[in-house]
Design a protein around this motif. Structure first.
Motif, mmCIF file in Angstrom:
data_model
loop_
_atom_site.group_PDB
_atom_site.id
_atom_site.type_symbol
_atom_site.label_atom_id
_atom_site.label_comp_id
_atom_site.label_asym_id
_atom_site.label_seq_id
_atom_site.Cartn_x
_atom_site.Cartn_y
_atom_site.Cartn_z
ATOM 1 N N ILE A 74 -32.937 36.257 -36.330
ATOM 2 C CA ILE A 74 -33.006 37.779 -35.060
ATOM 3 C C ILE A 74 -31.510 36.939 -34.071
ATOM 4 C CG2 ILE A 74 -33.385 38.307 -33.055
ATOM 5 C CD1 ILE A 74 -35.961 38.799 -34.370
ATOM 6 N N LEU A 75 -31.464 35.774 -33.918
ATOM 7 C CA LEU A 75 -30.375 35.058 -32.887
ATOM 8 C C LEU A 75 -29.421 35.450 -34.236
ATOM 9 C CD1 LEU A 75 -31.972 32.204 -31.664
ATOM 10 C CD2 LEU A 75 -30.255 34.247 -30.324
ATOM 11 N N LEU A 76 -29.053 35.403 -35.626
ATOM 12 C CA LEU A 76 -28.330 34.878 -36.606
ATOM 13 C C LEU A 76 -27.469 36.550 -36.341
ATOM 14 C CD1 LEU A 76 -28.920 33.076 -39.304
ATOM 15 C CD2 LEU A 76 -27.138 32.485 -36.965
ATOM 16 N N ALA A 111 -23.831 41.159 -31.066
ATOM 17 C CA ALA A 111 -24.303 41.681 -29.543
ATOM 18 C C ALA A 111 -24.363 40.567 -28.758
ATOM 19 C CB ALA A 111 -25.391 42.392 -30.526
ATOM 20 N N LEU A 112 -24.368 39.203 -28.933
ATOM 21 C CA LEU A 112 -24.437 38.446 -28.169
ATOM 22 C C LEU A 112 -23.069 37.849 -27.443
ATOM 23 C CD1 LEU A 112 -26.943 35.561 -29.721
ATOM 24 C CD2 LEU A 112 -27.871 37.604 -28.773
ATOM 25 N N ARG A 113 -22.834 38.619 -26.262
ATOM 26 C CA ARG A 113 -21.805 38.241 -25.316
ATOM 27 C C ARG A 113 -22.203 38.379 -24.069
ATOM 28 N NH1 ARG A 113 -21.941 43.164 -27.458
ATOM 29 N NH2 ARG A 113 -21.634 44.889 -25.515
ATOM 30 N N CYS A 136 -31.155 45.500 -29.626
ATOM 31 C CA CYS A 136 -32.578 45.289 -29.259
ATOM 32 C C CYS A 136 -32.867 44.832 -30.181
ATOM 33 C CB CYS A 136 -33.162 47.430 -29.785
ATOM 34 S SG CYS A 136 -32.988 47.793 -28.530
ATOM 35 N N TYR A 137 -33.892 44.371 -30.034
ATOM 36 C CA TYR A 137 -34.281 43.495 -30.951
ATOM 37 C C TYR A 137 -36.253 43.684 -30.832
ATOM 38 C CZ TYR A 137 -35.895 39.494 -27.988
ATOM 39 O OH TYR A 137 -35.706 38.176 -27.020
ATOM 40 N N SER A 138 -37.153 43.064 -32.356
ATOM 41 C CA SER A 138 -38.296 42.911 -31.876
ATOM 42 C C SER A 138 -38.371 41.998 -33.315
ATOM 43 C CB SER A 138 -38.942 44.031 -32.344
ATOM 44 O OG SER A 138 -39.089 44.919 -33.788
ATOM 45 N N SER A 139 -39.871 40.891 -33.243
ATOM 46 C CA SER A 139 -40.033 40.002 -33.748
ATOM 47 C C SER A 139 -41.561 40.100 -34.145
ATOM 48 C CB SER A 139 -39.882 38.817 -33.161
ATOM 49 O OG SER A 139 -40.221 37.328 -34.141
ATOM 50 N N CYS A 140 -41.813 40.775 -34.826
ATOM 51 C CA CYS A 140 -43.105 40.692 -35.378
ATOM 52 C C CYS A 140 -44.216 41.573 -34.756
ATOM 53 C CB CYS A 140 -44.084 38.739 -35.080
ATOM 54 S SG CYS A 140 -44.534 38.779 -37.395
ATOM 55 N N ALA A 141 -43.560 42.755 -34.130
ATOM 56 C CA ALA A 141 -44.721 43.554 -33.683
ATOM 57 C C ALA A 141 -44.376 44.810 -33.890
ATOM 58 C CB ALA A 141 -43.166 43.745 -32.114
ATOM 59 N N ILE A 142 -43.555 45.552 -35.442
ATOM 60 C CA ILE A 142 -44.311 46.741 -35.408
ATOM 61 C C ILE A 142 -45.162 46.945 -36.401
ATOM 62 C CG2 ILE A 142 -41.086 46.911 -35.707
ATOM 63 C CD1 ILE A 142 -41.472 46.543 -38.088
ATOM 64 N N GLU A 143 -45.436 45.790 -37.330
ATOM 65 C CA GLU A 143 -46.747 46.256 -37.651
ATOM 66 C C GLU A 143 -48.333 45.977 -36.919
ATOM 67 O OE1 GLU A 143 -45.728 41.295 -37.529
ATOM 68 O OE2 GLU A 143 -44.703 43.220 -37.615
ATOM 69 N N HIS A 144 -47.561 46.268 -35.570
ATOM 70 C CA HIS A 144 -49.251 46.508 -34.497
ATOM 71 C C HIS A 144 -49.009 47.434 -33.649
ATOM 72 C CE1 HIS A 144 -50.494 41.749 -35.751
ATOM 73 N NE2 HIS A 144 -48.917 41.753 -34.993
ATOM 74 N N ILE A 145 -48.100 48.632 -33.925
ATOM 75 C CA ILE A 145 -48.053 49.514 -32.976
ATOM 76 C C ILE A 145 -48.529 50.905 -34.333
ATOM 77 C CG2 ILE A 145 -45.652 49.271 -32.114
ATOM 78 C CD1 ILE A 145 -43.810 50.966 -34.283
ATOM 79 N N GLY A 146 -49.170 50.984 -35.139
ATOM 80 C CA GLY A 146 -50.070 52.190 -36.012
ATOM 81 C C GLY A 146 -49.132 51.868 -37.097
ATOM 82 N N GLY A 147 -49.720 53.421 -37.292
ATOM 83 C CA GLY A 147 -49.049 53.736 -39.292
ATOM 84 C C GLY A 147 -47.808 54.217 -38.502
ATOM 85 N N TYR A 172 -29.858 46.962 -33.955
ATOM 86 C CA TYR A 172 -31.560 46.722 -34.155
ATOM 87 C C TYR A 172 -31.711 45.436 -34.490
ATOM 88 C CZ TYR A 172 -36.656 47.532 -33.649
ATOM 89 O OH TYR A 172 -37.809 47.397 -33.487
ATOM 90 N N ALA A 173 -32.121 44.606 -34.445
ATOM 91 C CA ALA A 173 -32.465 43.542 -35.623
ATOM 92 C C ALA A 173 -33.944 43.385 -34.938
ATOM 93 C CB ALA A 173 -32.004 42.096 -34.934
ATOM 94 N N LEU A 174 -34.421 43.208 -36.177
ATOM 95 C CA LEU A 174 -36.202 43.161 -36.097
ATOM 96 C C LEU A 174 -36.809 42.553 -37.378
ATOM 97 C CD1 LEU A 174 -38.189 45.000 -38.626
ATOM 98 C CD2 LEU A 174 -36.964 46.856 -36.779
ATOM 99 N N THR A 175 -37.533 41.689 -37.539
ATOM 100 C CA THR A 175 -38.383 41.160 -38.499
ATOM 101 C C THR A 175 -40.335 41.166 -38.252
ATOM 102 O OG1 THR A 175 -39.359 38.908 -36.977
ATOM 103 C CG2 THR A 175 -36.820 38.799 -38.284
ATOM 104 N N THR A 176 -40.987 41.389 -39.705
ATOM 105 C CA THR A 176 -42.097 41.851 -39.601
ATOM 106 C C THR A 176 -42.383 40.389 -40.500
ATOM 107 O OG1 THR A 176 -43.846 42.757 -40.310
ATOM 108 C CG2 THR A 176 -41.345 42.892 -40.771
#
Length: 174
Positions: A42-44, A51-53, A136-147, A168-172
């Motif tokens: 995500i940082l990379l 975005a990191l400024r 925006c970013y999220s790490s290992c969160a989207i799999e917890h929000i439902g369908g 928007y950077a995200l990981t799962t």
């Protein structure tokens, strides 16, 4: 904008750019752990997209109190951390009735409190004006929000609160 995706591979820990992020930004020893990989990626991604400024304002969704929040905050003007913070949650990194105070105490390394803001919020319904955030970013969160519908609502909300050209950077783990 072109989407980037990558599956975690043990060989990634031997890539100098990723190791530099682990050492300098995350401030920890490299170890084969999926969360460390996710945080570094995500940082990379945010760094590669500019975005990191110092003037950037970001949104962390499903932030908890994870190390990534502080590494990002160190590089920008401000980060708003959102999660379903509450005292009864099963997630130990979000167990609080005062998210703002919670993320500002016992930080893994020094970060100016003025760069951090914690708020209880569902990532499917973001209580912000449109075009508020540079990233925006999220790490290992989207799999917890439902369908599927929940996921689409979340993506719509993330798009709404991003400024034009925002990232928007995200990981799962799925």
């Amino acid at each position: 904008m072109r989407a980037l995706s990558k599956v975690c591979d043990a060989a990634d820990w031997f890539v100098p750019e990723l190791r530099a992020v682990i050492d300098a930004d995350l401030r920890e020893l490299a170890r084969f752990h999926r969360k460390q990989w996710e945080f570094a990626m995500i940082l990379l991604a945010l760094r590669r997209r500019g975005a990191l400024r110092p003037d950037a304002v970001g949104l962390s969704m499903g932030a908890g109190k994870e190390r990534l929040l502080y590494a990002v905050a160190h590089n920008v003007r401000r980060v708003v951390a959102t999660d379903l913070y509450e005292t009864g949650t099963e997630w130990d990194t979000a167990r609080t009735d005062d998210p703002d105070r919670y993320i500002k105490e016992d930080k893994p390394f020094p970060v100016d409190d003025a760069k951090l803001e914690g708020r209880r919020m569902d990532m499917r319904s973001l209580d912000f004006e449109g075009a508020t955030f540079d990233f925006c970013y999220s790490s290992c969160a989207i799999e917890h929000i439902g369908g599927r519908e929940d996921f689409l609502k979340h993506l719509s909300e993330a798009h709404r609160v991003l400024k034009p050209g925002g990232v928007y950077a995200l990981t799962t783990e799925l």
